[in-house]
Enzyme design. Structure first.
Site, PDB file in Angstrom:
ATOM      1  CE  LYS A  51      37.079  41.432  34.911  1.00 48.23           C
ATOM      2  NZ  LYS A  51      37.723  40.257  34.296  1.00 48.23           N
ATOM      3  NE  ARG A 146      37.416  33.724  30.097  1.00 47.83           N
ATOM      4  CZ  ARG A 146      37.580  34.484  31.194  1.00 47.83           C
ATOM      5  NH1 ARG A 146      36.746  34.375  32.210  1.00 47.83           N
ATOM      6  NH2 ARG A 146      38.580  35.328  31.277  1.00 47.83           N
ATOM      7  CE1 TYR A 266       6.851  38.440  50.886  1.00 47.49           C
ATOM      8  CE2 TYR A 266       9.146  39.161  50.822  1.00 47.49           C
ATOM      9  CZ  TYR A 266       7.794  39.396  50.579  1.00 47.49           C
ATOM     10  OH  TYR A 266       7.397  40.581  50.030  1.00 47.49           O
ATOM     11  CG  MET A 314      12.846  44.011  45.841  1.00 48.00           C
ATOM     12  SD  MET A 314      11.498  44.588  44.810  1.00 48.00           S
ATOM     13  CE  MET A 314      10.936  43.064  44.080  1.00 48.00           C
TER      14      MET A 314
HETATM   15  C1  LIG Z   1      38.872  40.029  35.092  1.00 52.67           C
HETATM   16  C2  LIG Z   1      40.183  39.807  34.441  1.00 52.67           C
HETATM   17  C3  LIG Z   1      41.375  40.165  35.080  1.00 52.67           C
HETATM   18  C4  LIG Z   1      41.407  40.626  36.514  1.00 52.67           C
HETATM   19  O1  LIG Z   1      41.224  39.507  37.338  1.00 52.67           O
HETATM   20  P1  LIG Z   1      41.214  39.629  38.934  1.00 52.67           P
HETATM   21  O2  LIG Z   1      41.158  38.218  39.386  1.00 52.67           O
HETATM   22  O3  LIG Z   1      40.000  40.407  39.277  1.00 52.67           O
HETATM   23  O4  LIG Z   1      42.464  40.316  39.321  1.00 52.67           O
HETATM   24  C5  LIG Z   1      42.553  40.044  34.373  1.00 52.67           C
HETATM   25  N1  LIG Z   1      42.561  39.566  33.105  1.00 52.67           N
HETATM   26  C6  LIG Z   1      41.449  39.181  32.462  1.00 52.67           C
HETATM   27  C7  LIG Z   1      41.535  38.654  31.087  1.00 52.67           C
HETATM   28  C8  LIG Z   1      40.218  39.272  33.117  1.00 52.67           C
HETATM   29  O5  LIG Z   1      39.106  38.871  32.492  1.00 52.67           O
END
Ligand SMILES: *Cc1c(COP(=O)(O)O)cnc(C)c1O
Length: 370
Positions: A51, A146, A266, A314
């Site tokens: 992701k 969640r 800054y 920046m």
């Molecule tokens: C992001 C995620 C993972 C991977 O988690 P890591 O801690 O990066 O290994 C696995 N399962 C779900 C549902 C996630 O959201």
């Protein structure tokens, strides 16, 4: 990789690469593959969570590298990320963790993506569309509150024809605190997930994220690491068993000498306590380097740790290079790499290495090695 020498920095500048961009991000695909193999050697089949564009490393390059190493299952967060992953991975099983948005069945099917269904509504919508002919996963919530069906609801639904009608072939849940092995919530989640798994015979089960891979009893059929593949430490209480993956180097634009009392950047947030040599780096928060690291982080110049002074701008960062003779216009400083691993940089910025990785911008030139 060793510390970039002044000579090496000169070579990079001559090519115009770093000179044109200000900074260079190097991503070691060989290290990602080695990390995946190390995790896969721990028993269960090993998927890859890619992701957020493979945690900032680029799914278009990371996906095929992992596929070549034998990885067959991938997870992304969104439909759009799934479409990008599909372009790089024509034959892989790709699951979309954030579930099925209303009305999204068509594009999921068009790209052969598998939604991770997390509610009765999602199950019903996918079942009505696919009639069981397209695979999906079922998310069970064992403590995050969640995403996913709460454990009692998941137990209640087992054996329900809607599960088969939705083509569910994988059961998954996610740890609350896997990086803290002493947290009792881990054992509770492992036990609850095992109960749900027993109620769904025949489905594959997946519980472990990166840190979960190192917890007893969390392995199941499919490991689901993300962070550790990209060099993050899945066992923060002990030495990092993973190989580093990303290296971020920025060009020194200017070096100057200032007197005691000179204020820097800054709001004049830093004042020189003594005569000092400063270097200005061509990289700032617009590159994805966190402004929160202002006054707290370091960069390496010729291997010498140099404090980041005052506020990150920046496009620029100011370093104290009084102790770093290698600092000169055209040399490079290491922001991530060597002793400055992503966990260390995250801590310095008051956050976690995950946020550093996923914040890595597209402004600099990206080089893939390995
Ligand atoms: C992001 C995620 C993972 C991977 O988690 P890591 O801690 O990066 O290994 C696995 N399962 C779900 C549902 C996630 O959201």
């Amino acid at each position: 990789m060793e510390v970039v020498s002044v000579a090496d920095a000169g070579r990079v500048t001559e090519t115009g690469e770093t000179g044109a961009h200000g900074a260079r991000l190097t991503i070691d695909l060989g290290a990602i593959v080695a990390n995946w193999r190390m995790l896969a050697a721990r028993g269960a089949e090993c998927a890859a969570v890619v992701k957020a564009d493979a945690y900032g490393c680029g799914v278009a390059r990371v996906g095929p590298a992992l596929w070549s190493a034998g990885c067959r299952t991938f997870f992304v967060a969104h439909l759009a990320e799934g479409i990008a992953a599909r372009a790089a991975l024509p034959e892989a099983a790709i699951y979309v963790l954030n579930g099925l948005p209303p009305g999204a069945c068509e594009p999921f099917a068009a790209h052969d993506l598998r939604p991770v269904l997390g509610s009765r509504e999602e199950i019903a919508e996918w079942a009505a569309f696919s009639g069981g002919g397209r695979p999906a996963a079922l998310h069970v919530d064992t403590g995050m509150n969640r995403l996913g069906l709460p454990v009692p609801e998941a137990l209640e639904l087992s054996g329900d024809p809607r599960i088969a009608a939705a083509g569910i072939d994988l059961l998954l849940s996610h740890f609350v605190s896997a990086e803290k092995p002493e947290d009792p919530v881990n054992a509770r989640q492992i036990a609850d997930f095992a109960r749900v798994k027993a109620a769904y015979p025949g489905l594959l089960a997946s519980l472990a994220n990166s840190s979960g891979v190192f917890l007893d009893g969390a392995g199941h059929d499919l490991l689901r690491p993300g962070y550790a593949l990209f060099g993050g430490n899945p066992t923060p209480d002990s030495a990092n068993p993973m190989r580093p993956v990303v290296r971020l180097e920025a060009l020194i634009a200017q070096v100057r000498q200032v007197e005691a009392g000179a204020s820097v950047g800054y709001n004049g947030r830093w004042t020189a306590p003594a005569p000092s040599r400063l270097a200005t780096l061509s990289l700032g928060y617009a590159d994805g380097f966190p402004r929160a690291i202002s006054g707290r982080g370091q960069a390496l110049v010729g291997g010498v740790p140099c404090p980041i002074l005052g506020l990150v701008s920046m496009d620029l960062i100011i370093l104290d290079v009084t102790a770093a003779p290698a600092a000169r216009r055209g040399a490079t400083a290491v922001l991530i790499g060597d002793s400055l691993d992503i966990d260390t940089v995250g801590r310095a910025a008051g956050t976690i290495g995950y946020e550093i990785l996923t914040g890595l911008g597209s402004r600099y030139v990206r080089t893939y090695v390995g």
